[in-house]
Design a protein around this motif. Structure first.
Motif, PDB file in Angstrom:
ATOM      1  N   CYS A  40       0.827  -1.213   0.000  1.00 13.56           N
ATOM      2  CA  CYS A  40       0.000   0.000   0.000  1.00 13.56           C
ATOM      3  C   CYS A  40       0.863   1.266   0.000  1.00 13.56           C
ATOM      4  CB  CYS A  40      -0.919  -0.001   1.214  1.00 13.56           C
ATOM      5  SG  CYS A  40      -1.878   1.516   1.395  1.00 13.56           S
ATOM      6  N   TRP A  41       1.957   1.236   0.735  1.00 11.05           N
ATOM      7  CA  TRP A  41       2.789   2.433   0.874  1.00 11.05           C
ATOM      8  C   TRP A  41       3.770   2.591  -0.281  1.00 11.05           C
ATOM      9  CZ3 TRP A  41      -0.125   4.787   3.906  1.00 11.05           C
ATOM     10  CH2 TRP A  41      -0.734   4.153   4.965  1.00 11.05           C
ATOM     11  N   GLN A  42       3.815   1.619  -1.194  1.00 10.42           N
ATOM     12  CA  GLN A  42       4.680   1.721  -2.357  1.00 10.42           C
ATOM     13  C   GLN A  42       3.920   2.234  -3.575  1.00 10.42           C
ATOM     14  OE1 GLN A  42       6.408  -2.149  -2.768  1.00 10.42           O
ATOM     15  NE2 GLN A  42       7.390  -2.069  -0.775  1.00 10.42           N
ATOM     16  N   THR A  43       2.644   2.510  -3.408  1.00  8.83           N
ATOM     17  CA  THR A  43       1.824   3.012  -4.507  1.00  8.83           C
ATOM     18  C   THR A  43       1.768   4.527  -4.456  1.00  8.83           C
ATOM     19  OG1 THR A  43      -0.186   2.849  -3.196  1.00  8.83           O
ATOM     20  CG2 THR A  43       0.406   0.923  -4.520  1.00  8.83           C
ATOM     21  N   VAL A  44       1.080   5.096  -5.390  1.00  5.51           N
ATOM     22  CA  VAL A  44       0.894   6.544  -5.426  1.00  5.51           C
ATOM     23  C   VAL A  44       0.150   6.970  -4.156  1.00  5.51           C
ATOM     24  CG1 VAL A  44      -0.164   8.425  -6.717  1.00  5.51           C
ATOM     25  CG2 VAL A  44       0.796   6.471  -7.927  1.00  5.51           C
ATOM     26  N   PRO A  45       0.596   8.032  -3.480  1.00 15.07           N
ATOM     27  CA  PRO A  45      -0.025   8.443  -2.225  1.00 15.07           C
ATOM     28  C   PRO A  45      -1.529   8.748  -2.330  1.00 15.07           C
ATOM     29  CG  PRO A  45       2.016   9.635  -2.568  1.00 15.07           C
ATOM     30  CD  PRO A  45       1.755   8.848  -3.816  1.00 15.07           C
ATOM     31  N   SER A  46      -2.016   9.048  -3.500  1.00 15.80           N
ATOM     32  CA  SER A  46      -3.424   9.418  -3.618  1.00 15.80           C
ATOM     33  C   SER A  46      -4.301   8.228  -4.016  1.00 15.80           C
ATOM     34  CB  SER A  46      -3.572  10.542  -4.642  1.00 15.80           C
ATOM     35  OG  SER A  46      -3.165  10.076  -5.914  1.00 15.80           O
ATOM     36  N   ALA A  47      -3.981   7.052  -3.515  1.00 12.61           N
ATOM     37  CA  ALA A  47      -4.758   5.854  -3.849  1.00 12.61           C
ATOM     38  C   ALA A  47      -5.633   5.466  -2.657  1.00 12.61           C
ATOM     39  CB  ALA A  47      -3.826   4.720  -4.232  1.00 12.61           C
ATOM     40  N   PRO A  48      -6.782   6.122  -2.486  1.00 12.54           N
ATOM     41  CA  PRO A  48      -7.613   5.827  -1.317  1.00 12.54           C
ATOM     42  C   PRO A  48      -8.120   4.393  -1.298  1.00 12.54           C
ATOM     43  CG  PRO A  48      -8.729   7.384  -2.780  1.00 12.54           C
ATOM     44  CD  PRO A  48      -7.352   7.163  -3.322  1.00 12.54           C
ATOM     45  N   ALA A  49      -8.326   3.786  -2.435  1.00 11.11           N
ATOM     46  CA  ALA A  49      -8.811   2.408  -2.472  1.00 11.11           C
ATOM     47  C   ALA A  49      -7.792   1.460  -1.841  1.00 11.11           C
ATOM     48  CB  ALA A  49      -9.110   1.994  -3.904  1.00 11.11           C
ATOM     49  N   ALA A  50      -6.522   1.708  -2.070  1.00  4.53           N
ATOM     50  CA  ALA A  50      -5.472   0.859  -1.487  1.00  4.53           C
ATOM     51  C   ALA A  50      -5.454   1.010   0.033  1.00  4.53           C
ATOM     52  CB  ALA A  50      -4.112   1.213  -2.073  1.00  4.53           C
ATOM     53  N   ARG A  51      -5.610   2.226   0.525  1.00  3.51           N
ATOM     54  CA  ARG A  51      -5.636   2.430   1.969  1.00  3.51           C
ATOM     55  C   ARG A  51      -6.856   1.767   2.584  1.00  3.51           C
ATOM     56  NH1 ARG A  51      -3.522   7.347   0.231  1.00  3.51           N
ATOM     57  NH2 ARG A  51      -5.542   8.386   0.267  1.00  3.51           N
ATOM     58  N   CYS A  52      -7.986   1.844   1.921  1.00  5.29           N
ATOM     59  CA  CYS A  52      -9.206   1.183   2.416  1.00  5.29           C
ATOM     60  C   CYS A  52      -9.011  -0.325   2.451  1.00  5.29           C
ATOM     61  CB  CYS A  52     -10.407   1.538   1.541  1.00  5.29           C
ATOM     62  SG  CYS A  52     -10.931   3.245   1.723  1.00  5.29           S
ATOM     63  N   GLU A  53      -8.367  -0.865   1.447  1.00  2.00           N
ATOM     64  CA  GLU A  53      -8.108  -2.300   1.403  1.00  2.00           C
ATOM     65  C   GLU A  53      -7.171  -2.705   2.537  1.00  2.00           C
ATOM     66  OE1 GLU A  53      -8.204  -6.288   0.068  1.00  2.00           O
ATOM     67  OE2 GLU A  53      -9.535  -4.567  -0.143  1.00  2.00           O
ATOM     68  N   LEU A  54      -6.164  -1.897   2.829  1.00  2.00           N
ATOM     69  CA  LEU A  54      -5.254  -2.182   3.935  1.00  2.00           C
ATOM     70  C   LEU A  54      -6.014  -2.203   5.251  1.00  2.00           C
ATOM     71  CD1 LEU A  54      -2.436  -2.631   5.073  1.00  2.00           C
ATOM     72  CD2 LEU A  54      -2.141  -0.150   5.090  1.00  2.00           C
ATOM     73  N   ARG A  55      -6.889  -1.230   5.453  1.00  2.00           N
ATOM     74  CA  ARG A  55      -7.699  -1.206   6.681  1.00  2.00           C
ATOM     75  C   ARG A  55      -8.572  -2.453   6.775  1.00  2.00           C
ATOM     76  NH1 ARG A  55      -9.106   4.175   5.044  1.00  2.00           N
ATOM     77  NH2 ARG A  55      -7.574   5.601   5.883  1.00  2.00           N
ATOM     78  N   ARG A  56      -9.182  -2.833   5.654  1.00  2.00           N
ATOM     79  CA  ARG A  56     -10.062  -4.000   5.645  1.00  2.00           C
ATOM     80  C   ARG A  56      -9.272  -5.268   6.001  1.00  2.00           C
ATOM     81  NH1 ARG A  56     -11.242  -8.234   3.065  1.00  2.00           N
ATOM     82  NH2 ARG A  56      -9.758  -7.891   1.387  1.00  2.00           N
ATOM     83  N   LEU A  57      -8.094  -5.415   5.419  1.00  2.00           N
ATOM     84  CA  LEU A  57      -7.262  -6.577   5.714  1.00  2.00           C
ATOM     85  C   LEU A  57      -6.819  -6.604   7.177  1.00  2.00           C
ATOM     86  CD1 LEU A  57      -5.051  -6.655   2.498  1.00  2.00           C
ATOM     87  CD2 LEU A  57      -6.818  -8.304   3.152  1.00  2.00           C
ATOM     88  N   ALA A  58      -6.464  -5.450   7.710  1.00  2.00           N
ATOM     89  CA  ALA A  58      -6.036  -5.377   9.109  1.00  2.00           C
ATOM     90  C   ALA A  58      -7.182  -5.747  10.038  1.00  2.00           C
ATOM     91  CB  ALA A  58      -5.517  -3.975   9.421  1.00  2.00           C
ATOM     92  N   ARG A  59      -8.374  -5.235   9.767  1.00  2.00           N
ATOM     93  CA  ARG A  59      -9.528  -5.569  10.606  1.00  2.00           C
ATOM     94  C   ARG A  59      -9.868  -7.046  10.502  1.00  2.00           C
ATOM     95  NH1 ARG A  59     -12.231  -0.240   8.638  1.00  2.00           N
ATOM     96  NH2 ARG A  59     -11.511   1.175  10.259  1.00  2.00           N
ATOM     97  N   ALA A  60      -9.776  -7.610   9.322  1.00  2.00           N
ATOM     98  CA  ALA A  60     -10.045  -9.042   9.159  1.00  2.00           C
ATOM     99  C   ALA A  60      -9.037  -9.864   9.941  1.00  2.00           C
ATOM    100  CB  ALA A  60     -10.004  -9.410   7.683  1.00  2.00           C
ATOM    101  N   ARG A  61      -7.794  -9.461   9.911  1.00  2.00           N
ATOM    102  CA  ARG A  61      -6.751 -10.185  10.646  1.00  2.00           C
ATOM    103  C   ARG A  61      -6.989 -10.071  12.148  1.00  2.00           C
ATOM    104  NH1 ARG A  61      -0.822 -11.075   9.234  1.00  2.00           N
ATOM    105  NH2 ARG A  61       0.002 -11.881  11.173  1.00  2.00           N
ATOM    106  N   GLU A  62      -7.375  -8.882  12.636  1.00  2.00           N
ATOM    107  CA  GLU A  62      -7.663  -8.710  14.063  1.00  2.00           C
ATOM    108  C   GLU A  62      -8.823  -9.597  14.489  1.00  2.00           C
ATOM    109  OE1 GLU A  62      -8.363  -4.584  14.602  1.00  2.00           O
ATOM    110  OE2 GLU A  62      -6.243  -4.060  14.504  1.00  2.00           O
ATOM    111  N   THR A  63      -9.832  -9.701  13.637  1.00  2.00           N
ATOM    112  CA  THR A  63     -10.988 -10.530  13.944  1.00  2.00           C
ATOM    113  C   THR A  63     -10.583 -12.001  14.055  1.00  2.00           C
ATOM    114  OG1 THR A  63     -12.432  -8.996  12.768  1.00  2.00           O
ATOM    115  CG2 THR A  63     -13.292 -11.198  13.164  1.00  2.00           C
ATOM    116  N   VAL A  64      -9.731 -12.449  13.142  1.00  2.00           N
ATOM    117  CA  VAL A  64      -9.267 -13.838  13.161  1.00  2.00           C
ATOM    118  C   VAL A  64      -8.433 -14.098  14.409  1.00  2.00           C
ATOM    119  CG1 VAL A  64      -7.764 -15.500  11.994  1.00  2.00           C
ATOM    120  CG2 VAL A  64      -9.376 -14.136  10.679  1.00  2.00           C
ATOM    121  N   GLN A  65      -7.568 -13.166  14.774  1.00  2.00           N
ATOM    122  CA  GLN A  65      -6.708 -13.342  15.951  1.00  2.00           C
ATOM    123  C   GLN A  65      -7.512 -13.310  17.240  1.00  2.00           C
ATOM    124  OE1 GLN A  65      -3.682 -10.343  15.576  1.00  2.00           O
ATOM    125  NE2 GLN A  65      -2.413 -11.606  14.234  1.00  2.00           N
TER     126      GLN A  65
END
Length: 67
Positions: A40-65
């Motif tokens: 996510c941080w290696q892409t263009v800084p103005s990629a809100p979809a990538a940041r949203c996807e990172l948040r979604r993945l982090a929340r999914a991982r927290e839920t699993v843990q």
């Protein structure tokens, strides 16, 4: 919003393990490395979809843990 110190969750985590600062420091370093090298941080800084996807993945991982 950025703050200079840990947020309420950071204080709660530290209070829950007052003598275990080494483990907390190692966890922080591990999380920092994961963030640094995440695609996510290696892409263009103005990629809100990538940041949203990172948040979604982090929340999914927290839920699993948590279960």
């Amino acid at each position: 919003m950025w703050s200079a110190g840990p947020g309420p969750d950071g204080y709660a985590l530290a209070a829950a393990h007052p003598g275990d600062t080494t483990t907390l420091r190692r966890r922080l370093l591990g999380l920092s490395v994961r963030l640094w090298w995440h695609p996510c941080w290696q892409t263009v800084p103005s990629a809100p979809a990538a940041r949203c996807e990172l948040r979604r993945l982090a929340r999914a991982r927290e839920t699993v843990q948590a279960t």
